[in-house]
Write a protein that holds these residues in place. Structure first.
Motif, PDB file in Angstrom:
ATOM      1  N   CYS A 148      56.110  37.105  34.344  1.00 26.30           N
ATOM      2  CA  CYS A 148      57.431  37.427  34.894  1.00 26.30           C
ATOM      3  C   CYS A 148      57.365  37.650  36.397  1.00 26.30           C
ATOM      4  O   CYS A 148      58.327  37.355  37.118  1.00 26.30           O
ATOM      5  CB  CYS A 148      57.992  38.661  34.188  1.00 26.30           C
ATOM      6  SG  CYS A 148      58.321  38.393  32.422  1.00 26.30           S
ATOM      7  N   SER A 149      56.214  38.146  36.891  1.00 22.47           N
ATOM      8  CA  SER A 149      56.067  38.387  38.331  1.00 22.47           C
ATOM      9  C   SER A 149      56.047  37.092  39.136  1.00 22.47           C
ATOM     10  O   SER A 149      56.269  37.102  40.343  1.00 22.47           O
ATOM     11  CB  SER A 149      54.776  39.172  38.594  1.00 22.47           C
ATOM     12  OG  SER A 149      53.648  38.463  38.090  1.00 22.47           O
ATOM     13  N   VAL A 151      58.138  34.613  38.606  1.00 21.92           N
ATOM     14  CA  VAL A 151      59.528  34.140  38.710  1.00 21.92           C
ATOM     15  C   VAL A 151      60.451  35.356  38.815  1.00 21.92           C
ATOM     16  O   VAL A 151      61.328  35.576  37.972  1.00 21.92           O
ATOM     17  CB  VAL A 151      59.900  33.247  37.504  1.00 21.92           C
ATOM     18  CG1 VAL A 151      59.229  31.890  37.605  1.00 21.92           C
ATOM     19  CG2 VAL A 151      59.513  33.912  36.179  1.00 21.92           C
ATOM     20  N   PRO A 152      60.288  36.161  39.870  1.00 23.98           N
ATOM     21  CA  PRO A 152      61.020  37.436  39.962  1.00 23.98           C
ATOM     22  C   PRO A 152      62.527  37.288  40.094  1.00 23.98           C
ATOM     23  O   PRO A 152      63.264  38.220  39.754  1.00 23.98           O
ATOM     24  CB  PRO A 152      60.412  38.090  41.210  1.00 23.98           C
ATOM     25  CG  PRO A 152      59.938  36.927  42.043  1.00 23.98           C
ATOM     26  CD  PRO A 152      59.430  35.930  41.045  1.00 23.98           C
ATOM     27  N   ASP A 153      62.999  36.135  40.568  1.00 28.64           N
ATOM     28  CA  ASP A 153      64.441  35.957  40.775  1.00 28.64           C
ATOM     29  C   ASP A 153      65.143  35.343  39.571  1.00 28.64           C
ATOM     30  O   ASP A 153      66.343  35.057  39.629  1.00 28.64           O
ATOM     31  CB  ASP A 153      64.691  35.078  42.005  1.00 28.64           C
ATOM     32  CG  ASP A 153      64.183  35.742  43.279  1.00 28.64           C
ATOM     33  OD1 ASP A 153      64.246  36.992  43.353  1.00 28.64           O
ATOM     34  OD2 ASP A 153      63.734  35.021  44.184  1.00 28.64           O
ATOM     35  N   LEU A 154      64.406  35.142  38.493  1.00 28.50           N
ATOM     36  CA  LEU A 154      65.006  34.573  37.282  1.00 28.50           C
ATOM     37  C   LEU A 154      65.951  35.605  36.663  1.00 28.50           C
ATOM     38  O   LEU A 154      65.612  36.778  36.525  1.00 28.50           O
ATOM     39  CB  LEU A 154      63.902  34.221  36.290  1.00 28.50           C
ATOM     40  CG  LEU A 154      64.297  33.377  35.096  1.00 28.50           C
ATOM     41  CD1 LEU A 154      64.618  31.952  35.526  1.00 28.50           C
ATOM     42  CD2 LEU A 154      63.162  33.364  34.067  1.00 28.50           C
ATOM     43  N   THR A 155      67.152  35.165  36.308  1.00 32.06           N
ATOM     44  CA  THR A 155      68.125  36.072  35.703  1.00 32.06           C
ATOM     45  C   THR A 155      68.552  35.543  34.346  1.00 32.06           C
ATOM     46  O   THR A 155      68.363  34.373  34.007  1.00 32.06           O
ATOM     47  CB  THR A 155      69.383  36.206  36.587  1.00 32.06           C
ATOM     48  OG1 THR A 155      70.080  34.952  36.586  1.00 32.06           O
ATOM     49  CG2 THR A 155      69.019  36.594  37.999  1.00 32.06           C
ATOM     50  N   ASP A 158      70.727  32.526  34.423  1.00 31.02           N
ATOM     51  CA  ASP A 158      70.066  31.250  34.692  1.00 31.02           C
ATOM     52  C   ASP A 158      69.408  30.667  33.447  1.00 31.02           C
ATOM     53  O   ASP A 158      69.143  29.463  33.392  1.00 31.02           O
ATOM     54  CB  ASP A 158      68.979  31.416  35.761  1.00 31.02           C
ATOM     55  CG  ASP A 158      69.566  31.765  37.114  1.00 31.02           C
ATOM     56  OD1 ASP A 158      70.684  31.321  37.387  1.00 31.02           O
ATOM     57  OD2 ASP A 158      68.897  32.486  37.865  1.00 31.02           O
ATOM     58  N   GLU A 172      62.118  28.144  39.286  1.00 28.85           N
ATOM     59  CA  GLU A 172      61.748  29.361  40.017  1.00 28.85           C
ATOM     60  C   GLU A 172      60.257  29.394  40.324  1.00 28.85           C
ATOM     61  O   GLU A 172      59.850  29.893  41.377  1.00 28.85           O
ATOM     62  CB  GLU A 172      62.136  30.597  39.194  1.00 28.85           C
ATOM     63  CG  GLU A 172      63.633  30.791  39.033  1.00 28.85           C
ATOM     64  CD  GLU A 172      64.329  30.956  40.372  1.00 28.85           C
ATOM     65  OE1 GLU A 172      63.791  31.681  41.245  1.00 28.85           O
ATOM     66  OE2 GLU A 172      65.407  30.363  40.564  1.00 28.85           O
ATOM     67  N   ARG A 175      59.131  27.820  43.708  1.00 27.28           N
ATOM     68  CA  ARG A 175      59.605  28.352  44.995  1.00 27.28           C
ATOM     69  C   ARG A 175      58.469  28.655  45.975  1.00 27.28           C
ATOM     70  O   ARG A 175      58.530  28.227  47.127  1.00 27.28           O
ATOM     71  CB  ARG A 175      60.478  29.590  44.769  1.00 27.28           C
ATOM     72  CG  ARG A 175      61.834  29.260  44.148  1.00 27.28           C
ATOM     73  CD  ARG A 175      62.741  30.483  44.150  1.00 27.28           C
ATOM     74  NE  ARG A 175      64.024  30.228  43.512  1.00 27.28           N
ATOM     75  CZ  ARG A 175      65.051  29.641  44.113  1.00 27.28           C
ATOM     76  NH1 ARG A 175      64.940  29.258  45.376  1.00 27.28           N
ATOM     77  NH2 ARG A 175      66.179  29.433  43.456  1.00 27.28           N
TER      78      ARG A 175
END
Length: 253
Positions: A148-149, A151-155, A158, A172, A175
Motif C-alpha cells: 500500500c505504501s 501507491v499512497p494516492d490510491l483511493t 479510483d 499509481e 508514478r
C-alpha cells in the motif's frame, strides 16, 4: 504431401520420426494448420501408429503441436519470448507491456513475498492478477504484489473492482521513477490454480519468473509470473537474440 520412408537408424524410431516431423512442420505447414490424421501420417512415414503417437506426443511436449478436442492436431504458434535480461527495464503496465489485468484484491501475501517486499508478514498488500495470451491461447499467469505504501494516492473511488482496480494500482505504481529491477528464473510444476488458468494439467512443467521492482530506495513491487514451459523461450539482452529452446537439436543463436 510426398512420401518419406524411414531408414534404419541407431536412435529410437519414434525419436527419428519426431525429427522428420519437426522438419516437415517448418517447411510444409502454417501456424494453426491441422495435420493429416494418424492413419495417413503413419502411411506416409511407413511406421506403426503407436510409433507415430510417441513422436506426436514428444512434439506436443516441446510446444510444436497442439491437440485440440474436436479439432485435431494443429501446428502451435511460435514460442513467446520471456526477457530475463537487464536492459529495457519498465514498470508493469507500461505501454509495451503484453500483460492484461484480470483482477485485484487486498490480501496478506506469502511470508517469502512479504520478506522480499520488506513488509510485515501480517500486512495486507494489493495483489494484481494478470494474464498473457498469444495466438488465442493462455501462455502465462502473474501475481503482482504491491505494498500500500507504493501507491499512497490510491483511493476507493479510483478502484471499484476487478480489472479496473488492477489498472488503477498499476497506474499509481508507475508514478515514481523506476530505479531498477532484478529477475530470477526457475523451472517448476504447475499448481492446481495455475494449471487451470494456463489450460494445462497440474504438475505440468512451467517457468517461474520472479521480478523485483525498485523505487525510492526500496522494493516497490514483486511479480511472480508462471509461464507454460512448452510455449515460451528465455531471451537475454535488448535484442533478445539468444534463445534457449527445449528441443535438443535446436541451437542457441
Amino acid at each position: 504431401m510426398g512420401t518419406t520412408q524411414l531408414e534404419s537408424v541407431p536412435e529410437p524410431k519414434y525419436w527419428h520420426l519426431r525429427t522428420v516431423l519437426s522438419e516437415a512442420l517448418d517447411s510444409e505447414f502454417a501456424v494453426g494448420e491441422i495435420l493429416p490424421n494418424e492413419r495417413d501420417l503413419a502411411a506416409r512415414f511407413g511406421v506403426a501408429r503407436a510409433t507415430l503417437r510417441q513422436a506426436l506426443e514428444q512434439l506436443e511436449l516441446e510446444g510444436r503441436l497442439q491437440r485440440r478436442r474436436g479439432v485435431g492436431t494443429t501446428v502451435a504458434p511460435p514460442r513467446v519470448g520471456v526477457d530475463v535480461g537487464t536492459e529495457g527495464q519498465s514498470w508493469p503496465g507500461a505501454s509495451e507491456d503484453a500483460w492484461q489485468p484480470v483482477d485485484c484484491t487486498v490480501a496478506t501475501p506469502p511470508a517469502a513475498v512479504a520478506d522480499a517486499l520488506g513488509t510485515d508478514r501480517d500486512e495486507a498488500v494489493h495483489v494484481v492478477r494478470r494474464s498473457r495470451v498469444s495466438h488465442g491461447r493462455p501462455v502465462a499467469a502473474e501475481l503482482l504484489y504491491v505494498p500500500c505504501s507504493s501507491v499512497p494516492d490510491l483511493t476507493a473511488i479510483d478502484t471499484p473492482s476487478g480489472a479496473a482496480r488492477a489498472r488503477a494500482v498499476l497506474r499509481e505504481l508507475r508514478r515514481p521513477a523506476l530505479e531498477g529491477q532484478d529477475r530470477a528464473v526457475e523451472l517448476g510444476s504447475a499448481r492446481a490454480d495455475d494449471a487451470k488458468e494456463l489450460d494445462r494439467l497440474p504438475g505440468a512443467p512451467v517457468l517461474v519468473v520472479t521480478t523485483r521492482f525498485f523505487a525510492q530506495g526500496r522494493t516497490a513491487a514483486l511479480s511472480v509470473a508462471t509461464y507454460r514451459a512448452d510455449t515460451c523461450r528465455l531471451t537475454f539482452g535488448a535484442s533478445g537474440n539468444v534463445e534457449i529452446h527445449h528441443g535438443p537439436e535446436r541451437q542457441a543463436s
